[in-house]
Scaffold this motif. Sequence first.
Motif, PDB file in Angstrom:
ATOM      1  N   LYS A 148      57.645  42.068  44.586  1.00 60.42           N
ATOM      2  CA  LYS A 148      57.386  43.420  45.117  1.00 60.42           C
ATOM      3  C   LYS A 148      56.858  44.333  44.016  1.00 60.42           C
ATOM      4  CE  LYS A 148      62.195  44.620  44.515  1.00 60.42           C
ATOM      5  NZ  LYS A 148      63.445  44.256  45.070  1.00 60.42           N
ATOM      6  N   TYR A 149      57.387  44.188  42.811  1.00 62.35           N
ATOM      7  CA  TYR A 149      56.892  44.979  41.686  1.00 62.35           C
ATOM      8  C   TYR A 149      55.478  44.545  41.291  1.00 62.35           C
ATOM      9  CZ  TYR A 149      61.688  46.616  41.027  1.00 62.35           C
ATOM     10  OH  TYR A 149      62.916  47.174  41.203  1.00 62.35           O
ATOM     11  N   VAL A 150      55.235  43.256  41.367  1.00 64.94           N
ATOM     12  CA  VAL A 150      53.898  42.738  41.049  1.00 64.94           C
ATOM     13  C   VAL A 150      52.880  43.293  42.039  1.00 64.94           C
ATOM     14  CG1 VAL A 150      52.488  40.655  40.862  1.00 64.94           C
ATOM     15  CG2 VAL A 150      54.811  40.671  39.937  1.00 64.94           C
ATOM     16  N   ALA A 151      53.257  43.388  43.309  1.00 66.28           N
ATOM     17  CA  ALA A 151      52.353  43.943  44.325  1.00 66.28           C
ATOM     18  C   ALA A 151      52.043  45.416  44.034  1.00 66.28           C
ATOM     19  CB  ALA A 151      52.968  43.788  45.711  1.00 66.28           C
ATOM     20  N   ILE A 152      53.060  46.184  43.679  1.00 64.54           N
ATOM     21  CA  ILE A 152      52.846  47.599  43.330  1.00 64.54           C
ATOM     22  C   ILE A 152      51.924  47.698  42.121  1.00 64.54           C
ATOM     23  CG2 ILE A 152      53.967  49.701  42.460  1.00 64.54           C
ATOM     24  CD1 ILE A 152      56.481  48.785  44.075  1.00 64.54           C
ATOM     25  N   LEU A 153      52.189  46.881  41.116  1.00 58.59           N
ATOM     26  CA  LEU A 153      51.372  46.868  39.901  1.00 58.59           C
ATOM     27  C   LEU A 153      49.930  46.508  40.220  1.00 58.59           C
ATOM     28  CD1 LEU A 153      51.176  46.955  36.771  1.00 58.59           C
ATOM     29  CD2 LEU A 153      51.795  44.541  36.791  1.00 58.59           C
ATOM     30  N   ALA A 154      49.728  45.495  41.037  1.00 61.09           N
ATOM     31  CA  ALA A 154      48.372  45.051  41.370  1.00 61.09           C
ATOM     32  C   ALA A 154      47.585  46.154  42.074  1.00 61.09           C
ATOM     33  CB  ALA A 154      48.429  43.801  42.243  1.00 61.09           C
ATOM     34  N   VAL A 155      48.203  46.825  43.028  1.00 62.26           N
ATOM     35  CA  VAL A 155      47.531  47.909  43.751  1.00 62.26           C
ATOM     36  C   VAL A 155      47.162  49.035  42.786  1.00 62.26           C
ATOM     37  CG1 VAL A 155      47.864  49.725  45.484  1.00 62.26           C
ATOM     38  CG2 VAL A 155      48.550  47.370  45.986  1.00 62.26           C
ATOM     39  N   LEU A 156      48.104  49.412  41.936  1.00 65.42           N
ATOM     40  CA  LEU A 156      47.856  50.492  40.976  1.00 65.42           C
ATOM     41  C   LEU A 156      46.735  50.123  40.004  1.00 65.42           C
ATOM     42  CD1 LEU A 156      48.659  53.248  39.804  1.00 65.42           C
ATOM     43  CD2 LEU A 156      50.392  52.076  38.455  1.00 65.42           C
ATOM     44  N   VAL A 194      39.827  47.337  28.674  1.00 64.50           N
ATOM     45  CA  VAL A 194      40.238  46.140  29.416  1.00 64.50           C
ATOM     46  C   VAL A 194      41.286  45.348  28.624  1.00 64.50           C
ATOM     47  CG1 VAL A 194      39.440  43.917  30.311  1.00 64.50           C
ATOM     48  CG2 VAL A 194      38.134  46.000  30.795  1.00 64.50           C
ATOM     49  N   ILE A 195      41.111  45.241  27.320  1.00 64.87           N
ATOM     50  CA  ILE A 195      42.117  44.546  26.493  1.00 64.87           C
ATOM     51  C   ILE A 195      43.454  45.277  26.568  1.00 64.87           C
ATOM     52  CG2 ILE A 195      42.792  43.996  24.106  1.00 64.87           C
ATOM     53  CD1 ILE A 195      39.800  43.370  23.602  1.00 64.87           C
ATOM     54  N   TYR A 196      43.417  46.604  26.437  1.00 65.52           N
ATOM     55  CA  TYR A 196      44.651  47.387  26.502  1.00 65.52           C
ATOM     56  C   TYR A 196      45.323  47.238  27.863  1.00 65.52           C
ATOM     57  CZ  TYR A 196      47.910  51.236  26.287  1.00 65.52           C
ATOM     58  OH  TYR A 196      49.060  51.980  26.314  1.00 65.52           O
ATOM     59  N   MET A 197      44.536  47.321  28.930  1.00 65.97           N
ATOM     60  CA  MET A 197      45.113  47.178  30.272  1.00 65.97           C
ATOM     61  C   MET A 197      45.717  45.783  30.457  1.00 65.97           C
ATOM     62  SD  MET A 197      42.655  49.405  32.758  1.00 65.97           S
ATOM     63  CE  MET A 197      43.819  49.461  34.108  1.00 65.97           C
ATOM     64  N   SER A 198      45.112  44.779  29.856  1.00 69.03           N
ATOM     65  CA  SER A 198      45.654  43.421  29.934  1.00 69.03           C
ATOM     66  C   SER A 198      47.001  43.342  29.213  1.00 69.03           C
ATOM     67  CB  SER A 198      44.687  42.418  29.320  1.00 69.03           C
ATOM     68  OG  SER A 198      43.471  42.423  30.010  1.00 69.03           O
ATOM     69  N   ILE A 199      47.095  43.990  28.075  1.00 76.19           N
ATOM     70  CA  ILE A 199      48.341  43.968  27.301  1.00 76.19           C
ATOM     71  C   ILE A 199      49.456  44.698  28.047  1.00 76.19           C
ATOM     72  CG2 ILE A 199      49.466  44.822  25.193  1.00 76.19           C
ATOM     73  CD1 ILE A 199      46.753  44.241  23.753  1.00 76.19           C
ATOM     74  N   ILE A 200      49.174  45.871  28.621  1.00 72.07           N
ATOM     75  CA  ILE A 200      50.251  46.581  29.335  1.00 72.07           C
ATOM     76  C   ILE A 200      50.621  45.854  30.633  1.00 72.07           C
ATOM     77  CG2 ILE A 200      49.821  48.836  28.293  1.00 72.07           C
ATOM     78  CD1 ILE A 200      48.484  49.716  30.877  1.00 72.07           C
ATOM     79  N   THR A 201      49.657  45.151  31.213  1.00 76.57           N
ATOM     80  CA  THR A 201      49.973  44.346  32.394  1.00 76.57           C
ATOM     81  C   THR A 201      50.904  43.199  32.015  1.00 76.57           C
ATOM     82  OG1 THR A 201      47.854  44.908  33.411  1.00 76.57           O
ATOM     83  CG2 THR A 201      48.988  42.957  34.258  1.00 76.57           C
ATOM     84  N   LEU A 202      50.627  42.542  30.900  1.00 77.84           N
ATOM     85  CA  LEU A 202      51.505  41.477  30.416  1.00 77.84           C
ATOM     86  C   LEU A 202      52.907  42.019  30.150  1.00 77.84           C
ATOM     87  CD1 LEU A 202      52.041  38.593  29.398  1.00 77.84           C
ATOM     88  CD2 LEU A 202      51.198  39.350  27.152  1.00 77.84           C
ATOM     89  N   MET A 203      52.995  43.172  29.509  1.00 79.82           N
ATOM     90  CA  MET A 203      54.300  43.782  29.233  1.00 79.82           C
ATOM     91  C   MET A 203      55.051  44.033  30.538  1.00 79.82           C
ATOM     92  SD  MET A 203      56.101  46.938  29.367  1.00 79.82           S
ATOM     93  CE  MET A 203      54.800  48.086  29.689  1.00 79.82           C
ATOM     94  N   ALA A 204      54.354  44.576  31.531  1.00 83.17           N
ATOM     95  CA  ALA A 204      55.002  44.870  32.815  1.00 83.17           C
ATOM     96  C   ALA A 204      55.457  43.580  33.508  1.00 83.17           C
ATOM     97  CB  ALA A 204      54.053  45.655  33.714  1.00 83.17           C
ATOM     98  N   LEU A 205      54.616  42.564  33.500  1.00 85.75           N
ATOM     99  CA  LEU A 205      54.993  41.293  34.137  1.00 85.75           C
ATOM    100  C   LEU A 205      56.210  40.671  33.467  1.00 85.75           C
ATOM    101  CD1 LEU A 205      51.473  39.778  34.828  1.00 85.75           C
ATOM    102  CD2 LEU A 205      53.084  40.715  36.502  1.00 85.75           C
TER     103      LEU A 205
END
Length: 135
Positions: free
Chosen positions: A29-37, A57-68
Amino acid sequence: YGLSAFALAHLCYCICFLPWFSWSKQPLKYVAILAVLLVAVLIKVVPNTENLLVPVVIYMSIITLMALLAFFAQPSCYFLSVGALFFILSDSLIALNKFVFTLPYEHFLVMGTYYLAQYCLFYACIKRCKQHATQ
């Protein structure tokens, strides 16, 4: 240097969260919220980044990894997941303000979500350390 410093900080969070990683269907459910955002922000931000496309794009990839890593931490921790979402929200507001439109009350919104993110992540990490120490 700001983007690099925050990317490094997020990598430190990744290193901290990595030992807690365990695959589970519960955080989807958190992954779905993250993906939409993230998709919404990317659609708005990427066309306006010009020569900053690669760093963004690199920064967004890093914060996405942190969130996951936060979402899939086991045992699951509400504050860790919420803190990661607040960090994504804070950084998304910064990106929208810089590349898309002037955000009213930008400082209040960005810093409010940033401090909430830091509090939640710090609280979750301290809670984990205390649990680990008592085992």
